[in-house]
Every structure is written in structure tokens, then in C-alpha cells.
Design a protein around this motif. Sequence first.
Motif, PDB file in Angstrom:
ATOM      1  N   ASN A  25     -10.208  -1.642  -8.063  1.00  0.00           N
ATOM      2  CA  ASN A  25     -10.895  -2.755  -8.732  1.00  0.00           C
ATOM      3  C   ASN A  25      -9.896  -3.815  -9.174  1.00  0.00           C
ATOM      4  N   GLU A  26      -8.718  -3.361  -9.596  1.00  0.00           N
ATOM      5  CA  GLU A  26      -7.696  -4.333  -9.963  1.00  0.00           C
ATOM      6  C   GLU A  26      -7.241  -5.109  -8.711  1.00  0.00           C
ATOM      7  N   ALA A  27      -7.158  -4.402  -7.578  1.00  0.00           N
ATOM      8  CA  ALA A  27      -6.781  -5.080  -6.329  1.00  0.00           C
ATOM      9  C   ALA A  27      -7.762  -6.216  -6.024  1.00  0.00           C
ATOM     10  N   LEU A  28      -9.050  -5.943  -6.208  1.00  0.00           N
ATOM     11  CA  LEU A  28     -10.058  -6.996  -5.978  1.00  0.00           C
ATOM     12  C   LEU A  28      -9.849  -8.163  -6.927  1.00  0.00           C
ATOM     13  N   SER A  29      -9.521  -7.856  -8.189  1.00  0.00           N
ATOM     14  CA  SER A  29      -9.370  -8.933  -9.177  1.00  0.00           C
ATOM     15  C   SER A  29      -8.092  -9.734  -8.942  1.00  0.00           C
ATOM     16  N   ILE A  30      -7.163  -9.171  -8.181  1.00  0.00           N
ATOM     17  CA  ILE A  30      -5.946  -9.913  -7.817  1.00  0.00           C
ATOM     18  C   ILE A  30      -6.203 -10.765  -6.563  1.00  0.00           C
ATOM     19  N   MET A  31      -6.841 -10.148  -5.558  1.00  0.00           N
ATOM     20  CA  MET A  31      -6.977 -10.823  -4.256  1.00  0.00           C
ATOM     21  C   MET A  31      -8.051 -11.912  -4.258  1.00  0.00           C
ATOM     22  N   THR A  32      -9.150 -11.695  -4.966  1.00  0.00           N
ATOM     23  CA  THR A  32     -10.263 -12.645  -4.900  1.00  0.00           C
ATOM     24  C   THR A  32      -9.871 -14.040  -5.392  1.00  0.00           C
ATOM     25  N   PRO A  33      -9.239 -14.178  -6.576  1.00  0.00           N
ATOM     26  CA  PRO A  33      -8.812 -15.529  -6.995  1.00  0.00           C
ATOM     27  C   PRO A  33      -7.778 -16.142  -6.051  1.00  0.00           C
ATOM     28  N   GLN A  34      -6.921 -15.303  -5.478  1.00  0.00           N
ATOM     29  CA  GLN A  34      -5.933 -15.822  -4.516  1.00  0.00           C
ATOM     30  C   GLN A  34      -6.658 -16.466  -3.334  1.00  0.00           C
ATOM     31  N   ALA A 105       3.959 -10.179  -4.845  1.00  0.00           N
ATOM     32  CA  ALA A 105       3.159  -9.296  -5.700  1.00  0.00           C
ATOM     33  C   ALA A 105       2.218  -8.433  -4.859  1.00  0.00           C
ATOM     34  N   ASN A 106       1.624  -9.031  -3.814  1.00  0.00           N
ATOM     35  CA  ASN A 106       0.722  -8.266  -2.951  1.00  0.00           C
ATOM     36  C   ASN A 106       1.472  -7.147  -2.235  1.00  0.00           C
ATOM     37  N   PHE A 107       2.687  -7.458  -1.804  1.00  0.00           N
ATOM     38  CA  PHE A 107       3.496  -6.433  -1.128  1.00  0.00           C
ATOM     39  C   PHE A 107       3.779  -5.272  -2.080  1.00  0.00           C
ATOM     40  N   ALA A 108       4.126  -5.604  -3.328  1.00  0.00           N
ATOM     41  CA  ALA A 108       4.376  -4.556  -4.330  1.00  0.00           C
ATOM     42  C   ALA A 108       3.102  -3.748  -4.571  1.00  0.00           C
ATOM     43  N   ASN A 111       2.162  -1.344  -1.734  1.00  0.00           N
ATOM     44  CA  ASN A 111       3.035  -0.162  -1.697  1.00  0.00           C
ATOM     45  C   ASN A 111       2.715   0.807  -2.829  1.00  0.00           C
ATOM     46  N   TYR A 112       2.298   0.268  -3.970  1.00  0.00           N
ATOM     47  CA  TYR A 112       1.818   1.130  -5.063  1.00  0.00           C
ATOM     48  C   TYR A 112       0.583   1.909  -4.591  1.00  0.00           C
ATOM     49  N   GLU A 113      -0.325   1.213  -3.903  1.00  0.00           N
ATOM     50  CA  GLU A 113      -1.543   1.860  -3.409  1.00  0.00           C
ATOM     51  C   GLU A 113      -1.217   2.944  -2.374  1.00  0.00           C
ATOM     52  N   ILE A 114      -0.257   2.655  -1.509  1.00  0.00           N
ATOM     53  CA  ILE A 114       0.170   3.656  -0.516  1.00  0.00           C
ATOM     54  C   ILE A 114       0.645   4.919  -1.234  1.00  0.00           C
ATOM     55  N   ALA A 115       1.470   4.740  -2.257  1.00  0.00           N
ATOM     56  CA  ALA A 115       1.986   5.887  -3.011  1.00  0.00           C
ATOM     57  C   ALA A 115       0.840   6.650  -3.672  1.00  0.00           C
ATOM     58  N   ALA A 116      -0.143   5.922  -4.222  1.00  0.00           N
ATOM     59  CA  ALA A 116      -1.276   6.570  -4.891  1.00  0.00           C
ATOM     60  C   ALA A 116      -2.068   7.430  -3.906  1.00  0.00           C
ATOM     61  N   TYR A 117      -2.313   6.887  -2.695  1.00  0.00           N
ATOM     62  CA  TYR A 117      -3.081   7.672  -1.714  1.00  0.00           C
ATOM     63  C   TYR A 117      -2.281   8.858  -1.195  1.00  0.00           C
ATOM     64  N   LYS A 118      -0.974   8.709  -1.071  1.00  0.00           N
ATOM     65  CA  LYS A 118      -0.155   9.852  -0.638  1.00  0.00           C
ATOM     66  C   LYS A 118      -0.205  10.966  -1.676  1.00  0.00           C
ATOM     67  N   SER A 119      -0.192  10.585  -2.936  1.00  0.00           N
ATOM     68  CA  SER A 119      -0.273  11.573  -4.016  1.00  0.00           C
ATOM     69  C   SER A 119      -1.633  12.281  -3.988  1.00  0.00           C
ATOM     70  N   LEU A 120      -2.715  11.505  -3.825  1.00  0.00           N
ATOM     71  CA  LEU A 120      -4.056  12.102  -3.742  1.00  0.00           C
ATOM     72  C   LEU A 120      -4.168  13.032  -2.536  1.00  0.00           C
ATOM     73  N   LEU A 121      -3.571  12.616  -1.417  1.00  0.00           N
ATOM     74  CA  LEU A 121      -3.637  13.445  -0.207  1.00  0.00           C
ATOM     75  C   LEU A 121      -2.909  14.769  -0.405  1.00  0.00           C
ATOM     76  N   ALA A 122      -1.795  14.730  -1.118  1.00  0.00           N
ATOM     77  CA  ALA A 122      -1.064  15.977  -1.387  1.00  0.00           C
ATOM     78  C   ALA A 122      -1.942  16.938  -2.177  1.00  0.00           C
ATOM     79  N   ALA A 147       0.223  -3.558   4.121  1.00  0.00           N
ATOM     80  CA  ALA A 147       1.638  -3.647   3.722  1.00  0.00           C
ATOM     81  C   ALA A 147       2.498  -4.081   4.914  1.00  0.00           C
ATOM     82  N   ARG A 148       2.173  -3.567   6.100  1.00  0.00           N
ATOM     83  CA  ARG A 148       2.916  -3.925   7.310  1.00  0.00           C
ATOM     84  C   ARG A 148       2.724  -5.408   7.631  1.00  0.00           C
ATOM     85  N   TRP A 149       1.492  -5.875   7.489  1.00  0.00           N
ATOM     86  CA  TRP A 149       1.212  -7.291   7.754  1.00  0.00           C
ATOM     87  C   TRP A 149       2.038  -8.171   6.806  1.00  0.00           C
TER      88      TRP A 149
END
Length: 173
Positions: A25-34, A105-108, A111-122, A147-149
Motif C-alpha cells: 500500500n505504501e508502494a501505491l502511495s509512492i508511485m501514484t503521485p509520481q 527512491a524507487n530502486f531502493a 529492492n526492499y520489496e524483493i528482500a521482503a518477498y524472499k523472507s516470506l518465501l523462506a 528493479a531490473r528495469w
Amino acid sequence: MDQGLAADTRSLFVTGLRNAHAMENEALSIMTPQLERIRNYPQVADRLRQHIDETHAQIGRLDRLLQSMRESTSALKDTALSIMGSVAALGHTPASDEILKNSLANFAFENYEIAAYKSLLAMAELGAEGEATELLRQSLAEEQAMARWLDENIGPITLQYARLHASGVEAKR
Ligand SMILES: [Fe+2]
């Protein structure tokens, strides 16, 4: 698996799912105004639009997983993530180099989201949560693609910013 570990991991997993829900939800609140502010970077706007759609789907997956864990999402209060607060604030500040600050900021954030999903997957794999693993892998793949883009486009966006700036065109957005 050890039954004590299984029960305890389940509660950690639910906490992780709730945190990921707040994160998205925070991702949406960052990307939508951008997206609303972009004028001269249509390629960034297109990619943000695509990722906003993906983020809605990711929230849907997390809702589904929380429901399957018998956690009501209506009772979910998404609190602001203090960890990402400064990055988010950065994203909301119209600066003279706004497009660059937002790209960093989007790149950061991705990468935070990638780490979160890796943790959930573990945790999902530890608890042998088959459906969860599949859904979380889909979301992880989308975050990695975003992130790659950004990784590939931060250089070109910066050069475009420099060209627009030099030619007197509004470069910041
Ligand atoms: Fe994302």
C-alpha cells in the motif's frame, strides 16, 4: 518439522504477510503521485503504470493468503513503515531533480520489496505452504523485473534529464 517451530513460524509468517500488505500500500502511495506528475518521461510513466497494476494484484495475493491463514484483512490496519519513511518522503518532495530522486527512491523501494518477498518465501517453504510459495514467487518475479528495469534505466533517465535541463525544457518531471 518440529511442531513448536511450525506453530511459531506460522505466526511469524502472518506478521510478514501483514507487513508486506502495508509495504504494497505504501508502494501505491509512492508511485501514484509520481505517475500523475510526470510530463517528459513517458517511458517511466508507462513502466510505473504497469507496476501499479502489478502492485494491485500483489495486494490481492496477500489478501488471499491472509484469508487462507484465517486472518481478516478488514481488521488489518496498515501502519506506515518507519523503515521506508524517509525514502517515501523523498519520493513526495518535488525537487529540482525530482525524476532522479524518485528513480533512486524507487530502486531502493523495489529492492526492499524483493528482500521482503524472499523472507516470506523462506518461511512459506519452512512451513510447506505450497500455494503461498507459488503466489509469493509471482510477486517476487514482478518486483525483480521492476528493479531490473530501474537498474537498466537510471543511466538513460539521467542523460535525458541532463539533455532537457541543458535545452531549457522542464527537466525535473
Ligand atoms: Fe514493487
